[in-house]
Design a protein around this motif. Structure first.
Motif, PDB file in Angstrom:
ATOM      1  N   LEU A  44      49.049  36.526  60.779  1.00  0.00           N
ATOM      2  CA  LEU A  44      49.383  35.178  61.257  1.00  0.00           C
ATOM      3  C   LEU A  44      50.860  34.920  60.953  1.00  0.00           C
ATOM      4  N   ASN A  45      51.568  34.280  61.897  1.00  0.00           N
ATOM      5  CA  ASN A  45      52.996  34.019  61.636  1.00  0.00           C
ATOM      6  C   ASN A  45      53.269  32.591  61.168  1.00  0.00           C
ATOM      7  N   GLN A  46      52.237  31.910  60.651  1.00  0.00           N
ATOM      8  CA  GLN A  46      52.413  30.529  60.177  1.00  0.00           C
ATOM      9  C   GLN A  46      52.254  30.459  58.661  1.00  0.00           C
ATOM     10  N   SER A  83      56.281  40.465  63.019  1.00  0.00           N
ATOM     11  CA  SER A  83      56.363  39.446  64.072  1.00  0.00           C
ATOM     12  C   SER A  83      55.148  39.604  64.992  1.00  0.00           C
ATOM     13  N   GLN A  84      54.919  38.640  65.847  1.00  0.00           N
ATOM     14  CA  GLN A  84      53.768  38.747  66.765  1.00  0.00           C
ATOM     15  C   GLN A  84      53.893  39.971  67.672  1.00  0.00           C
ATOM     16  N   GLN A  85      55.118  40.265  68.106  1.00  0.00           N
ATOM     17  CA  GLN A  85      55.305  41.445  68.959  1.00  0.00           C
ATOM     18  C   GLN A  85      54.869  42.710  68.216  1.00  0.00           C
ATOM     19  N   SER A 161      50.573  19.995  72.296  1.00  0.00           N
ATOM     20  CA  SER A 161      51.679  19.710  73.221  1.00  0.00           C
ATOM     21  C   SER A 161      52.988  20.216  72.648  1.00  0.00           C
ATOM     22  N   ARG A 162      53.750  20.883  73.485  1.00  0.00           N
ATOM     23  CA  ARG A 162      55.069  21.369  73.054  1.00  0.00           C
ATOM     24  C   ARG A 162      56.140  20.413  73.578  1.00  0.00           C
ATOM     25  N   HIS A 163      57.148  20.186  72.745  1.00  0.00           N
ATOM     26  CA  HIS A 163      58.234  19.259  73.065  1.00  0.00           C
ATOM     27  C   HIS A 163      59.578  19.920  72.767  1.00  0.00           C
ATOM     28  N   ILE A 182      68.645  26.825  74.558  1.00  0.00           N
ATOM     29  CA  ILE A 182      67.337  26.432  74.022  1.00  0.00           C
ATOM     30  C   ILE A 182      66.492  27.684  73.793  1.00  0.00           C
ATOM     31  N   ARG A 183      65.951  27.822  72.590  1.00  0.00           N
ATOM     32  CA  ARG A 183      65.114  28.986  72.295  1.00  0.00           C
ATOM     33  C   ARG A 183      63.770  28.870  73.007  1.00  0.00           C
ATOM     34  N   VAL A 184      63.344  29.997  73.589  1.00  0.00           N
ATOM     35  CA  VAL A 184      61.990  30.076  74.148  1.00  0.00           C
ATOM     36  C   VAL A 184      61.304  31.300  73.579  1.00  0.00           C
ATOM     37  N   VAL A 226      53.624  20.217  64.789  1.00  0.00           N
ATOM     38  CA  VAL A 226      53.152  20.918  63.595  1.00  0.00           C
ATOM     39  C   VAL A 226      54.159  22.014  63.189  1.00  0.00           C
ATOM     40  N   SER A 227      54.566  22.844  64.138  1.00  0.00           N
ATOM     41  CA  SER A 227      55.538  23.903  63.812  1.00  0.00           C
ATOM     42  C   SER A 227      56.919  23.333  63.518  1.00  0.00           C
ATOM     43  N   PHE A 228      57.268  22.253  64.194  1.00  0.00           N
ATOM     44  CA  PHE A 228      58.528  21.544  63.923  1.00  0.00           C
ATOM     45  C   PHE A 228      58.612  21.260  62.416  1.00  0.00           C
ATOM     46  N   LEU A 249      48.922  27.825  73.788  1.00  0.00           N
ATOM     47  CA  LEU A 249      47.687  28.468  73.352  1.00  0.00           C
ATOM     48  C   LEU A 249      47.969  29.738  72.544  1.00  0.00           C
ATOM     49  N   ASP A 250      47.311  29.845  71.398  1.00  0.00           N
ATOM     50  CA  ASP A 250      47.326  31.081  70.614  1.00  0.00           C
ATOM     51  C   ASP A 250      45.985  31.787  70.790  1.00  0.00           C
ATOM     52  N   TYR A 251      45.997  33.112  70.764  1.00  0.00           N
ATOM     53  CA  TYR A 251      44.745  33.870  70.908  1.00  0.00           C
ATOM     54  C   TYR A 251      44.409  34.621  69.631  1.00  0.00           C
TER      55      TYR A 251
END
Ligand code: GCU
Length: 347
Positions: A44-46, A83-85, A161-163, A182-184, A226-228, A249-251
């Motif tokens: 998990l990356n959190q 990382s997730q990758q 929701s992402r902002h 802007i990072r994506v 939450v991640s913010f 969405l996370d899987y």
């Protein structure tokens, strides 16, 4: 802080992978045996305060109890395993058993996953969860990586929701993003998403975002509240604008051969516990979004309304740009058809 994480991640991943039962991970012919214990590592990356960590801990506890200790799920937060990758590759190769990865990672191995990562696909968290629990809609998609990549998708946790949030001041209209970096997430579609919203997109791994914002390499990013908070982006890009451009969405992914090797009753137990943890996560999500906002405000971050319609209009062409064949169109239409339209996925 993030840099330290990456170095730690590398060191601990090397140790952990070297230390686990051979680089091949778990021994498949022993899985579920009466007197043995099967250890499943989940990446998990959190951080530990994130709802995904809490829901995974509950999942681990339930699986252990319901199998009389024959299965032990070990959760590795903070991208300790990579990382997730990277962890996606580890699950593919069998070095680890399970991982939580963002939908964007899966769209890079099967473009059909794009449909679920697109602005406009989900109108709310309720809508998203309903789709995930409808095998007639997602069953084929979730099995689509089994033959080529040895990955089964078990389901997912919402990203809410992402902002947008920025270093330079609140964004109110797409014009405010002109020339801003802007990072994506690492996704062609999300690059296009930011371009349509008026900005200049920079794909980057999650763990690198904090220092890039701090160094001024980036002018902003987009994520949920939450991640913010938990990734501390609020400290370095404190102006959050409610663009509400995507319900992400996370899987949960798992080695397919491992799932096949499990006795059927154990597999059912694993799935039941997983579905319970999905429900638990959704419950935690809304409260923790509120709490994260309060924490962020205490550290000086500010929250701003935008004209959501402006952004929605700018993003409208994305569906036709990225829904590229009949299967994807059918999937998109099936998802839209079960929209509860409850509109509760927002802020
Ligand atoms: C969210 C999501 C993560 C993802 C991250 C990102 O936090 O839950 O899985 O990695 O966004 O933007 O990269």
């Amino acid at each position: 802080m993030k840099k330290r994480w990456s170095l730690l991640a590398l060191a601990s991943a090397t140790l952990l992978l070297a230390g686990c039962a051979g680089f091949g991970g778990i021994q498949l012919d022993k899985v579920g045996e009466k007197d043995s214990v099967s250890y499943f590592k989940v990446a998990l990356n959190q951080t530990e305060s994130h709802p995904s960590y809490k829901a995974l801990e509950k999942f681990a506890e339930d699986v252990k109890t319901r199998t009389d200790g024959r299965y032990v799920i070990e959760v590795f937060p903070n991208a300790q395993l990579g990382s997730q990758q990277e962890v996606l590759q580890y699950v593919k190769s069998g070095a680890i058993e399970m991982a939580i990865v963002s939908g964007t990672q899966l769209e890079n191995i099967n473009k059909d996953f794009r449909v679920l990562n697109m602005p406009t696909t989900f109108s709310s968290i309720e809508h998203q969860m309903k789709v995930l629990q409808t095998p007639q809609i997602v069953g084929d998609l979730f099995a689509s990586l089994e033959d080529k990549d040895n990955i089964t998708v078990m389901g997912g946790y919402t990203q809410g929701s992402r902002h947008l949030y920025t270093t330079f001041g609140p964004v109110k209209t797409p014009a405010d993003l002109a020339g801003k970096k802007i990072r994506v997430q690492e996704s062609d579609m999300h690059i296009k998403m930011i371009e349509l919203m008026g900005g200049s997109a920079t794909p980057l791994s999650y763990g690198e975002v904090y220092s890039a914002l701090q160094a001024g390499v980036l002018d902003g990013a987009e994520n949920n509240i939450v991640s913010f908070n938990t990734a501390r982006h609020m400290e370095v890009a404190p102006y959050l604008s409610y663009s509400n451009h995507l319900v992400g969405l996370d899987y949960m992914i798992i080695r397919h051969d491992l799932l096949e090797a499990m006795p059927a009753a154990d597999r059912d137990t694993l799935y039941t516990a997983w579905y319970d943890s999905m429900d638990f996560h959704t419950k935690l999500w809304k409260d923790y979004t509120e709490e994260s906002k309060a924490i962020a405000e205490k550290t000086g971050a500010t929250f701003h309304e935008v004209d959501e319609e402006d952004f929605a209009k700018a993003l409208a062409p994305i569906v036709d740009m990225f829904v590229s064949d009949g299967y994807q169109r059918k999937l998109f239409d099936a998802i839209r058809a079960v929209d509860t339209n409850s509109n509760e996925g927002g802020k």
